[in-house]
Design a protein around this motif. Structure first.
Motif, PDB file in Angstrom:
ATOM      1  N   UNK D 141       0.808  -1.214   0.000  1.00  0.00           N
ATOM      2  CA  UNK D 141       0.000   0.000   0.000  1.00  0.00           C
ATOM      3  C   UNK D 141       0.843   1.267   0.000  1.00  0.00           C
ATOM      4  N   UNK D 142       2.010   1.186   0.642  1.00  0.00           N
ATOM      5  CA  UNK D 142       2.903   2.351   0.644  1.00  0.00           C
ATOM      6  C   UNK D 142       3.421   2.640  -0.764  1.00  0.00           C
ATOM      7  N   UNK D 143       3.649   1.581  -1.525  1.00  0.00           N
ATOM      8  CA  UNK D 143       4.084   1.783  -2.915  1.00  0.00           C
ATOM      9  C   UNK D 143       2.950   2.414  -3.724  1.00  0.00           C
ATOM     10  N   UNK D 144       1.757   1.882  -3.560  1.00  0.00           N
ATOM     11  CA  UNK D 144       0.611   2.411  -4.306  1.00  0.00           C
ATOM     12  C   UNK D 144       0.363   3.878  -3.978  1.00  0.00           C
ATOM     13  N   UNK D 145       0.551   4.219  -2.706  1.00  0.00           N
ATOM     14  CA  UNK D 145       0.291   5.594  -2.281  1.00  0.00           C
ATOM     15  C   UNK D 145       1.170   6.585  -3.046  1.00  0.00           C
ATOM     16  N   UNK D 146       2.363   6.130  -3.406  1.00  0.00           N
ATOM     17  CA  UNK D 146       3.259   6.997  -4.186  1.00  0.00           C
ATOM     18  C   UNK D 146       2.652   7.365  -5.537  1.00  0.00           C
ATOM     19  N   UNK D 147       1.734   6.528  -6.012  1.00  0.00           N
ATOM     20  CA  UNK D 147       1.136   6.747  -7.327  1.00  0.00           C
ATOM     21  C   UNK D 147      -0.317   7.213  -7.213  1.00  0.00           C
ATOM     22  N   UNK D 148      -0.755   7.490  -5.984  1.00  0.00           N
ATOM     23  CA  UNK D 148      -2.113   7.975  -5.814  1.00  0.00           C
ATOM     24  C   UNK D 148      -3.173   6.899  -5.911  1.00  0.00           C
ATOM     25  N   UNK D 149      -2.763   5.636  -5.813  1.00  0.00           N
ATOM     26  CA  UNK D 149      -3.732   4.540  -5.872  1.00  0.00           C
ATOM     27  C   UNK D 149      -4.187   4.207  -4.456  1.00  0.00           C
ATOM     28  N   UNK D 150      -5.504   4.030  -4.255  1.00  0.00           N
ATOM     29  CA  UNK D 150      -5.985   3.687  -2.929  1.00  0.00           C
ATOM     30  C   UNK D 150      -7.048   2.594  -2.989  1.00  0.00           C
ATOM     31  N   UNK D 151      -6.787   1.510  -2.264  1.00  0.00           N
ATOM     32  CA  UNK D 151      -7.737   0.403  -2.190  1.00  0.00           C
ATOM     33  C   UNK D 151      -8.453   0.443  -0.853  1.00  0.00           C
ATOM     34  N   UNK D 152      -9.759   0.274  -0.888  1.00  0.00           N
ATOM     35  CA  UNK D 152     -10.561   0.214   0.333  1.00  0.00           C
ATOM     36  C   UNK D 152     -11.612  -0.881   0.166  1.00  0.00           C
ATOM     37  N   UNK D 153     -12.036  -1.470   1.265  1.00  0.00           N
ATOM     38  CA  UNK D 153     -13.118  -2.447   1.162  1.00  0.00           C
ATOM     39  C   UNK D 153     -14.000  -2.346   2.386  1.00  0.00           C
ATOM     40  N   UNK D 154     -15.177  -2.909   2.271  1.00  0.00           N
ATOM     41  CA  UNK D 154     -16.138  -2.829   3.377  1.00  0.00           C
ATOM     42  C   UNK D 154     -17.090  -4.011   3.322  1.00  0.00           C
ATOM     43  N   UNK D 209     -17.888  -8.961   1.033  1.00  0.00           N
ATOM     44  CA  UNK D 209     -17.049  -7.769   1.143  1.00  0.00           C
ATOM     45  C   UNK D 209     -16.957  -7.144  -0.238  1.00  0.00           C
ATOM     46  N   UNK D 210     -17.144  -5.855  -0.320  1.00  0.00           N
ATOM     47  CA  UNK D 210     -16.980  -5.130  -1.579  1.00  0.00           C
ATOM     48  C   UNK D 210     -15.660  -4.377  -1.550  1.00  0.00           C
ATOM     49  N   UNK D 290      -8.523   3.147 -15.956  1.00  0.00           N
ATOM     50  CA  UNK D 290      -8.528   4.440 -15.270  1.00  0.00           C
ATOM     51  C   UNK D 290      -9.790   4.728 -14.492  1.00  0.00           C
ATOM     52  N   UNK D 291     -10.861   3.973 -14.748  1.00  0.00           N
ATOM     53  CA  UNK D 291     -12.090   4.146 -13.960  1.00  0.00           C
ATOM     54  C   UNK D 291     -11.929   3.368 -12.647  1.00  0.00           C
ATOM     55  N   UNK D 292     -12.851   3.553 -11.723  1.00  0.00           N
ATOM     56  CA  UNK D 292     -12.785   2.813 -10.461  1.00  0.00           C
ATOM     57  C   UNK D 292     -12.861   1.306 -10.711  1.00  0.00           C
ATOM     58  N   UNK D 293     -12.043   0.582 -10.003  1.00  0.00           N
ATOM     59  CA  UNK D 293     -12.145  -0.883  -9.983  1.00  0.00           C
ATOM     60  C   UNK D 293     -13.024  -1.247  -8.794  1.00  0.00           C
ATOM     61  N   UNK D 294     -13.998  -2.113  -9.012  1.00  0.00           N
ATOM     62  CA  UNK D 294     -14.792  -2.586  -7.857  1.00  0.00           C
ATOM     63  C   UNK D 294     -15.142  -4.049  -8.046  1.00  0.00           C
ATOM     64  N   UNK D 295     -15.275  -4.734  -6.949  1.00  0.00           N
ATOM     65  CA  UNK D 295     -15.506  -6.184  -7.008  1.00  0.00           C
ATOM     66  C   UNK D 295     -16.163  -6.637  -5.710  1.00  0.00           C
ATOM     67  N   UNK D 336     -12.110  -7.532   6.154  1.00  0.00           N
ATOM     68  CA  UNK D 336     -11.886  -6.276   5.421  1.00  0.00           C
ATOM     69  C   UNK D 336     -10.394  -5.954   5.263  1.00  0.00           C
ATOM     70  N   UNK D 337      -9.610  -5.944   6.340  1.00  0.00           N
ATOM     71  CA  UNK D 337      -8.176  -5.653   6.130  1.00  0.00           C
ATOM     72  C   UNK D 337      -7.459  -6.716   5.297  1.00  0.00           C
ATOM     73  N   UNK D 338      -7.963  -7.934   5.275  1.00  0.00           N
ATOM     74  CA  UNK D 338      -7.335  -8.980   4.451  1.00  0.00           C
ATOM     75  C   UNK D 338      -7.603  -8.698   2.974  1.00  0.00           C
TER      76      UNK D 338
END
Lengths: 359, 359, 359, 359
Positions: D141-154, D209-210, D290-295, D336-338
């Protein structure tokens, strides 16, 4: 993926010389191998510093801890993780090399490649990483033992002092009978003398390790790219300070004609297929043919010497740098268990891979 | 997975000597490289049999067909597949070796490993497989050229006849100026003479190929197992008939003391970091340091000779076997493009891998 | 390495829709499997376009050529290479999409990723690539057959029309008894009707394929990351147009409580361990438990429709784009052999990997 | 190789539930990422047992130790090794399951596959292994943050209680505002109520989980086999208790016609290429657009319930087995964190792989 080796029996090492510790995960090890912490410790003790006056006087206990993968002294088929904590890593002062590039070390290349480095004791480029390999090699050796395969190696040359005969004429049971790990006692004495002289001159000396594998079934090794000797060669060349590898007739074989070099097949009194000579070194077309495998590994004199040397710092300025404290005048005796370990790892991996040969 | 090589730029070869054809898939090649069928053909012509009286008189056109991955003479980033059909594969008679195990060939080991083999012309174990590598190496070379990296190799020894000077004193532009591919003309003549004598005696002779890579950026090669020289070593040892590999000071380096062997760093007039000597062979800690990379590869005399030899058949019965027809007295001149190709493949793969070094 | 799949039985596909051809190398296949070109052709004929009025009317013969790895109708243990040449690839005109980005196609993403693309017929992103997988899947299926493992799949839903019963209540021998490849004849008729209506509206429709594997030995699948269902899931999701995968109780299983969902073990009259229900779908902890494996794969309606759609070109300008010529209103019937192939490849690879479980 | 995941950013986990500890090596992480032990601990605390009355009351501190690869709070490019020691592993009594096969657990399959198992707390098959993934995911996640990528789930569904709106209509900042980790507060309350009821009935309940990834650059994901969604699918399916995966329109997309499902491209006011709908789920042809990825990820109700169940022992004898002590009625909040971690690992690996796209 720079820190993994093997295809089915796959190890991944981690750790820096003066960080928290070093270790290894062995993934893909079959279930049901008997293994104890003590067996791993025996091999580590052959590699550890401070064993004798021929090696670095630096003392490291190198106590191994088994973190996973073994239950009731048997492998379970799950990843085996081994950890060796570094002792008193805070007690050394490495600030003199924080900004200096030691000649023939990896300081400069790491700094450019990664933009930084853990300079304490060489960090990840330290040969200390090989302790993790030695530990993993014990597990691989236990698998090989189930099939009657045994890998051994010995110091066959130090500087210009060489064992005058081939491995077939030696008693490999004598390897650990002297500090040099050379099973030719007279030569071992002369080697020890050279190492002590070199140590006293604050210099270092290189040499050769010869590896021998006996009891190998026919059929190990994958044709084309993953030839048995290609994997062995890569394994050996990945050891710190190694500059060359040859197997069977090796470089000297280039001086023979084909009619001299070819190994004639015959059937022995037990009906086994054998060859009258073994220039092939037990490998034909990249695949073991049941004869002894043998090879030689060239180690350069290690770079850390206790003499002042001209070099530069990370600003490109020329400086003079002198090694401090203790050094290892000759790594050959301690390289023997490392060569054994890498040989075990290659053979065990190939043994598992060979299970997919046929329907 | 025996027929794949490389991590990011990954090739997989296929094909038997006398089957339908041989070929290769190059996966992971970046998009945007200019490449034509003709460029690949030029390299194949350096390897193909029948080029001169120094090699096998067997004629094979080795015409390559690009099946995929190139559009409008540029790579597209998709797998590049190259096919070389075998010509008149039905016209040879190999029935005499269907049940015989040729000395120092892979007939016996294949038969045991797989329970069968395509015996025609050696099948998969034939050095003909290397044509696919040569084709793939051209693509890798195109990537390297974008970065100013150039790999070249030459015949530096045939039997006991060796080039008397190091690569730095040679004009590598002369490599293809003679049939031997040795850029030292007087030595090349003596080598050619030895090869012709060997041919006339129906024998074979081995030798050395020296490889040189110039223009390498600092930072290629992964520490620990996938050291740059370990990958080069594996690549070379995977070539048919290779028995040894050394880089930089190599085996001779074992005779030096550390104080003699260490390469002192300095900053040149352009501010570039350089070393005063290059015993390291351009690689420190497994990572390129920007100096020339150089190495030597030992080739045994190939096993096919036109003399009667004692051996056994697949029933274990002793027989006499004589090679038929044509043979290749010395593979060294044709090995040069293979060494070039494998060098290109290793360097190009490492170049792509190095893109992940830093944030 | 984007075009390889599998660990020990490893395939690498190549080729573009309208290039020279498409194909595959199967590396790691054990020696001794009986295989003929005709057997491969039978599977390809189930996938090829133009089979019926339910699929694309585009005709492609899809004749396969075996380039290597098979000798006397048996695998030899060397890489098997299969080539399917494209027919009349020059005859189509794709210039209207050279600069257009078709909605829900890969034109835009390829262009940005690689800076170019072979736009003819979708190039590498075309589902035509799956023909190579189908061919490879036949070889994998031959290995599975040696162990009594059989994978079958069928169309279980088209649009909203679904087979009303589970696979256990169907006669899977009826899969090829109708054009839809649905073994529930009444439902198949309704599905066919929907597909024809959709075709006539120049539209497309999606649906589900259900896969079933029977005769699986206990112990296939690697714990943790390479769980059997995780590899199956990846395999299915790698097929063009697939949007989802579930196995065993799947998404519906989230509605059950643990006390309802757990599969009770018992020993049957033959002493075999079985479960009274099979919500686990034959896999527990990522490892096959000997019960039937079953799963469902969701295919979206394919993107190529013969209606005008708003989109942009590679200059970012908004345009209207209408598909031309012929299209495939429903890929489900042709997806069945692809699902079979990928299932075979996963199971066969796991079967080989499982050989390393124990000493 | 069952315990490794990823190609360039590659993790290998080790450890058993009640052995010495669990951990992970992260190999291939670029140098220069800022990272602290505290940041890893925060993520582990989201996964650890005993956080609330909705999860297992078992207390584990899950303190992480960084063994290597980080120097002065920055990654160095060398393997990062993380260790979480198990606490009081000796204090539990698991003898009642030493010879019993718990329904829908991996006891039976491990026993057959490996011929033995570490039965204490599930050993390697325990979901405790995922703590190592969570720790590794922080680094990715720290690598992704450098590129502005953010993954979240709920948590989007528990049993039959589902969030009534899509992710776009939710404030993802609310995920951690309640114990369920559902950002729709009213639904979260109903979910919590269901979980408590289930707990009190000694039963378990599953759900969905989404996952959502925002800020993804165009071009991540490899075509053909390693499609972005295929890797995400494998990653999710490798998590304990997962039964299904869908992305974008998913299974529901099979009910749409192509004319409804296609995502029309347009150019927005900033000149960026966008799509008017996002049934593609941000991935076209396996490559991010480039659009949101969701699953969505389906978790079954976990198998450990505190009710007596019929099963067999390792002698095949039918027995009744009741869970003891404490259990986790619903793993969704801790999943969720997994899911976040596995998403980070896939995206970061693809980000590094994409560096080789073009010359």
């Amino acid at each position: 993926m720079s820190s993994s080796f093997g295809t089915l029996l796959r190890i991944t090492t981690f750790g820096e010389s003066h960080g928290v510790g070093i270790g290894v995960i062995i993934d893909g090890c079959p279930a049901g191998l008997p293994i104890t912490t003590e067996e791993i410790q025996v091999a580590l003790d052959r590699r550890r510093p401070g064993q004798s006056d021929l090696t670095t006087p630096r003392k490291e206990a190198d106590q191994v801890e088994v973190l996973s993968g073994v239950f009731r002294d048997e492998t379970t088929g799950t990843p085996i993780s081994l950890l060796i904590r570094n002792k008193d890593q805070a007690s050394h002062d490495y600030s003199h090399i924080e900004h200096a590039y030691r000649p023939s070390h990896a300081d400069y290349t790491y700094d450019v490649k990664y933009g930084r480095r853990d300079y304490r004791g060489g960090g990840r480029s330290s040969a200390r990483e090989t302790a993790a390999r030695v530990a993993a090699g014990v597990v691989a050796g236990k698998l090989l033992a189930q099939y009657g395969v045994r890998a051994q190696s010995y110091v066959s040359q130090v500087g210009a002092i060489a064992v005058p005969v081939g491995y077939e004429q030696l008693d490999l049971g004598l390897i650990d009978s002297n500090l040099v790990r050379c099973p030719h006692p007279e030569t071992a004495e002369r080697m020890a003398e050279l190492i002590r002289q070199t140590r006293d001159r604050h210099d270092t000396v290189g040499g050769l390790v010869t590896g021998v594998v006996q009891g190998v079934p026919v059929g190990l090794g994958e044709p084309v790219f993953d030839k048995l000797h290609a994997e062995l060669g890569k394994a050996m060349l990945s050891i710190n300070a190694v500059k060359g590898f040859e197997y069977g007739s090796g470089f000297a074989g280039t001086l023979l004609f084909g009619s001299e070099h070819n190994d004639a097949f015959y059937t022995d009194e037990n009906g086994a297929v054998r060859t009258r000579t073994n220039h092939s070194g037990g490998i034909q077309g990249g695949i073991s043919n049941g004869q002894d495998i043998y090879f030689r590994v060239a180690f350069k004199p290690v770079a850390t010497i206790l003499q002042a040397q001209a070099t530069i710092n990370d600003q490109g300025e020329e400086i003079s740098l002198a090694g401090r404290g203790r050094h290892d005048p000759c790594v050959l005796p301690r390289a023997v268990p490392i060569v054994d370990a890498m040989t075990n790892l290659v053979l065990a991996d190939m043994l598992l891979r060979a299970r997919a040969n046929k329907v």
